[in-house]
Design a protein around this motif. Structure first.
Motif, PDB file in Angstrom:
ATOM      1  N   UNK A 325       0.847  -1.189   0.000  1.00 52.36           N
ATOM      2  CA  UNK A 325       0.000   0.000   0.000  1.00 52.36           C
ATOM      3  C   UNK A 325       0.885   1.242   0.000  1.00 52.36           C
ATOM      4  N   UNK A 326       0.592   2.156  -0.906  1.00 53.70           N
ATOM      5  CA  UNK A 326       1.311   3.429  -0.968  1.00 53.70           C
ATOM      6  C   UNK A 326       0.290   4.543  -1.138  1.00 53.70           C
ATOM      7  N   UNK A 327       0.749   5.759  -1.142  1.00 57.58           N
ATOM      8  CA  UNK A 327      -0.127   6.912  -1.317  1.00 57.58           C
ATOM      9  C   UNK A 327       0.246   7.666  -2.581  1.00 57.58           C
ATOM     10  N   UNK A 328      -0.760   8.290  -3.200  1.00 54.07           N
ATOM     11  CA  UNK A 328      -0.530   9.126  -4.372  1.00 54.07           C
ATOM     12  C   UNK A 328      -1.397  10.377  -4.229  1.00 54.07           C
ATOM     13  N   UNK A 329      -1.030  11.467  -4.882  1.00 46.16           N
ATOM     14  CA  UNK A 329      -1.880  12.662  -4.861  1.00 46.16           C
ATOM     15  C   UNK A 329      -3.245  12.342  -5.476  1.00 46.16           C
ATOM     16  N   UNK A 330      -4.308  12.760  -4.812  1.00 45.97           N
ATOM     17  CA  UNK A 330      -5.647  12.429  -5.279  1.00 45.97           C
ATOM     18  C   UNK A 330      -5.939  13.037  -6.640  1.00 45.97           C
ATOM     19  N   UNK A 331      -5.496  14.261  -6.869  1.00 40.29           N
ATOM     20  CA  UNK A 331      -5.789  14.894  -8.152  1.00 40.29           C
ATOM     21  C   UNK A 331      -5.126  14.158  -9.312  1.00 40.29           C
ATOM     22  N   UNK A 332      -3.948  13.567  -9.084  1.00 33.90           N
ATOM     23  CA  UNK A 332      -3.283  12.801 -10.128  1.00 33.90           C
ATOM     24  C   UNK A 332      -4.024  11.496 -10.399  1.00 33.90           C
ATOM     25  N   UNK A 333      -4.523  10.872  -9.333  1.00 32.33           N
ATOM     26  CA  UNK A 333      -5.261   9.615  -9.498  1.00 32.33           C
ATOM     27  C   UNK A 333      -6.541   9.834 -10.291  1.00 32.33           C
ATOM     28  N   UNK A 334      -7.228  10.938 -10.023  1.00 32.59           N
ATOM     29  CA  UNK A 334      -8.475  11.239 -10.721  1.00 32.59           C
ATOM     30  C   UNK A 334      -8.240  11.433 -12.214  1.00 32.59           C
ATOM     31  N   UNK A 335      -7.110  12.042 -12.545  1.00 34.74           N
ATOM     32  CA  UNK A 335      -6.817  12.350 -13.943  1.00 34.74           C
ATOM     33  C   UNK A 335      -6.263  11.154 -14.711  1.00 34.74           C
ATOM     34  N   UNK A 336      -5.961  10.059 -13.998  1.00 36.94           N
ATOM     35  CA  UNK A 336      -5.309   8.916 -14.628  1.00 36.94           C
ATOM     36  C   UNK A 336      -6.274   7.743 -14.714  1.00 36.94           C
ATOM     37  N   UNK A 337      -6.978   7.639 -15.831  1.00 37.05           N
ATOM     38  CA  UNK A 337      -7.920   6.538 -16.037  1.00 37.05           C
ATOM     39  C   UNK A 337      -7.165   5.264 -16.407  1.00 37.05           C
ATOM     40  N   UNK A 338      -7.620   4.125 -15.907  1.00 32.99           N
ATOM     41  CA  UNK A 338      -6.920   2.861 -16.143  1.00 32.99           C
ATOM     42  C   UNK A 338      -7.760   1.901 -16.978  1.00 32.99           C
ATOM     43  N   UNK A 339      -7.588   1.953 -18.267  1.00 32.63           N
ATOM     44  CA  UNK A 339      -8.210   0.971 -19.148  1.00 32.63           C
ATOM     45  C   UNK A 339      -7.299  -0.242 -19.248  1.00 32.63           C
ATOM     46  N   UNK A 340      -7.734  -1.268 -19.955  1.00 33.36           N
ATOM     47  CA  UNK A 340      -6.885  -2.431 -20.179  1.00 33.36           C
ATOM     48  C   UNK A 340      -5.729  -2.036 -21.097  1.00 33.36           C
ATOM     49  N   UNK A 341      -4.533  -2.405 -20.702  1.00 33.29           N
ATOM     50  CA  UNK A 341      -3.357  -2.175 -21.530  1.00 33.29           C
ATOM     51  C   UNK A 341      -3.294  -3.297 -22.568  1.00 33.29           C
ATOM     52  N   UNK A 342      -3.618  -2.976 -23.803  1.00 35.69           N
ATOM     53  CA  UNK A 342      -3.705  -4.022 -24.829  1.00 35.69           C
ATOM     54  C   UNK A 342      -2.325  -4.595 -25.178  1.00 35.69           C
ATOM     55  N   UNK A 343      -1.277  -3.922 -24.729  1.00 39.69           N
ATOM     56  CA  UNK A 343       0.078  -4.432 -24.945  1.00 39.69           C
ATOM     57  C   UNK A 343       0.686  -4.982 -23.658  1.00 39.69           C
ATOM     58  N   UNK A 344      -0.152  -5.087 -22.618  1.00 35.16           N
ATOM     59  CA  UNK A 344       0.329  -5.525 -21.316  1.00 35.16           C
ATOM     60  C   UNK A 344       0.432  -7.035 -21.195  1.00 35.16           C
ATOM     61  N   UNK A 345       0.915  -7.481 -20.037  1.00 35.32           N
ATOM     62  CA  UNK A 345       1.197  -8.899 -19.833  1.00 35.32           C
ATOM     63  C   UNK A 345      -0.062  -9.755 -19.760  1.00 35.32           C
ATOM     64  N   UNK A 346      -1.183  -9.190 -19.283  1.00 33.06           N
ATOM     65  CA  UNK A 346      -2.405  -9.995 -19.160  1.00 33.06           C
ATOM     66  C   UNK A 346      -2.985 -10.302 -20.539  1.00 33.06           C
ATOM     67  N   UNK A 347      -3.019  -9.301 -21.403  1.00 31.93           N
ATOM     68  CA  UNK A 347      -3.481  -9.537 -22.774  1.00 31.93           C
ATOM     69  C   UNK A 347      -2.517 -10.489 -23.489  1.00 31.93           C
ATOM     70  N   UNK A 348      -1.223 -10.295 -23.253  1.00 36.83           N
ATOM     71  CA  UNK A 348      -0.226 -11.191 -23.854  1.00 36.83           C
ATOM     72  C   UNK A 348      -0.441 -12.630 -23.400  1.00 36.83           C
ATOM     73  N   UNK A 349      -0.770 -12.799 -22.123  1.00 36.99           N
ATOM     74  CA  UNK A 349      -1.046 -14.137 -21.588  1.00 36.99           C
ATOM     75  C   UNK A 349      -2.227 -14.767 -22.310  1.00 36.99           C
ATOM     76  N   UNK A 350      -3.301 -13.995 -22.460  1.00 39.09           N
ATOM     77  CA  UNK A 350      -4.501 -14.514 -23.129  1.00 39.09           C
ATOM     78  C   UNK A 350      -4.182 -14.955 -24.559  1.00 39.09           C
ATOM     79  N   UNK A 351      -3.475 -14.116 -25.281  1.00 40.08           N
ATOM     80  CA  UNK A 351      -3.134 -14.466 -26.667  1.00 40.08           C
ATOM     81  C   UNK A 351      -2.223 -15.698 -26.694  1.00 40.08           C
TER      82      UNK A 351
END
Length: 361
Positions: A325-351
């Motif tokens: 567990x860590x902390x981050x500025x709330x305003x930065x978290x709000x501005x940073x939407x997290x969609x699926x990374x289509x080039x990430x390891x989870x998608x790579x695993x599925x393929x």
């Protein structure tokens, strides 16, 4: 000095909320000797007069609470206080009423458990009202930025995975293609994770455009190989092949995603000749007992949030990164939407497992 701490849950419910409330209460009362007040129905409780809040202590949040789904304080996902809908059809800025509610309770700080929309509202309120605020991310969609995981996500994945486990024998018994439609709003995290864990053949998510013919080709290959069934997982926000949203509008005029699995079932059945059925999992994913992982995450978030207040920090969000567990500025978290990374390891695993996203032969 004895502090007066408030805690509320906002937005849609999910598994693990009661575990957060319990953790906040135990850490604040037993660790620091503070008073804790649970605010009912999210920001609606702060707009009520008198303010709807209850004192919390170890007797109220006994160990049975960690096992319960939902939130015993109640929550709301309607009525933006900055543009609150009134009976006459107009909109009223009621933000100052919430700030006055916090002052009426004489709170030194407030902890809010919510998704990206709720946290944006709470951040604006804290800036306007000048009160100390700490955010805890929760959403089954897992789309809050700067955290690898939000409370409620893994329970939703477990529920969707179990649904696939139950659909597979029926699919095999009747030579069928089974389609499971899951929630997730505009992000495909639930479909992606459950699809891998549940052995899906096709995973469709909003982040990856698809072609129906490629899905049909995958299914035909499965049947040609000798297997008599196929499993497809589709996220509710997936568009039609023509790029249109599939939505449902209720009697009040409010629209939401729903029905893409029906659309897909018709297309797949036509192109493959396979008997195709669909299941819309819906709110089953948000209710029920939280998984052990969500209980642990909620407990860690709740304790850390109270510790941040003790350190005099404000407008921060607790997050899970690199197994801690860590902390981050709330305003930065709000501005940073997290969609699926289509080039990430989870998608790579599925393929790598041969799962199709409907975008390649």
């Amino acid at each position: 000095m004895t502090k007066r701490l408030g805690v509320l849950t906002s937005g849609g419910d999910c598994a693990g909320l009661n575990a957060v409330i319990r953790a906040v209460t135990l850490r604040a009362t037993q660790g620091y000797g503070w008073q804790v007040f649970g605010i009912k129905q999210g920001t609606m409780g702060l707009m009520s007069r008198p303010v709807e809040a209850v004192p919390l202590n170890s007797d109220v949040v006994d160990v049975s609470l960690i096992r319960q789904g939902g939130t015993f304080l109640g929550t709301t996902n309607r009525g933006n206080p900055f543009a609150f809908p009134m009976p006459d059809g107009t909109f009223l800025n009621r933000s100052q009423e919430i700030i006055e509610g916090i002052r009426a309770l004489k709170l030194d700080a407030l902890i809010g458990v919510g998704g990206d929309g709720s946290q944006d509202i709470m951040y604006r309120l804290s800036q306007q009202g000048g009160f100390e605020y700490i955010a805890i991310p929760k959403t089954i969609d897992n789309d809050v930025g700067l955290t690898e995981q939000s409370i409620g996500f893994m329970t939703a994945v477990d529920v969707a995975t179990e649904a696939l486990d139950r659909l597979q024998p029926t699919a095999a018994s009747h030579d069928r293609v089974m389609i499971l439609e899951v929630m997730g709003r505009d992000a495909g995290h639930i479909a992606l994770h459950a699809g891998i864990a549940g052995g899906a053949d096709v995973i469709l998510i909003p982040e990856v455009p698809y072609r129906i013919e490629l899905i049909a080709s995958k299914i035909r290959k499965i049947f040609a190989s000798g297997r008599n069934f196929a499993l497809i997982v589709i996220s509710e926000a997936v568009l039609t092949e023509e790029g249109e949203k599939v939505i449902i509008t209720d009697h009040s005029g409010k629209s939401r995603y729903g029905g893409i699995s029906h659309y897909l079932a018709d297309k797949v059945s036509t192109l493959t000749g396979a008997e195709t059925r669909y299941t819309v999992l819906g709110h089953v994913q948000r209710g029920g007992q939280p998984s052990s992982q969500d209980r642990l995450l909620a407990s860690a978030f709740g304790v850390y949030a109270v510790d941040l207040i003790a350190q005099g920090k404000t407008n921060r969000m607790v997050t899970w990164q690199n197994r801690e567990v860590v902390e981050v500025p709330l305003d930065e978290a709000i501005q940073s939407y997290q969609a699926v990374d289509i080039n990430g390891s989870i998608v790579h695993t599925a393929r790598g497992l041969g799962i199709s996203f409907g975008d390649r032969f």
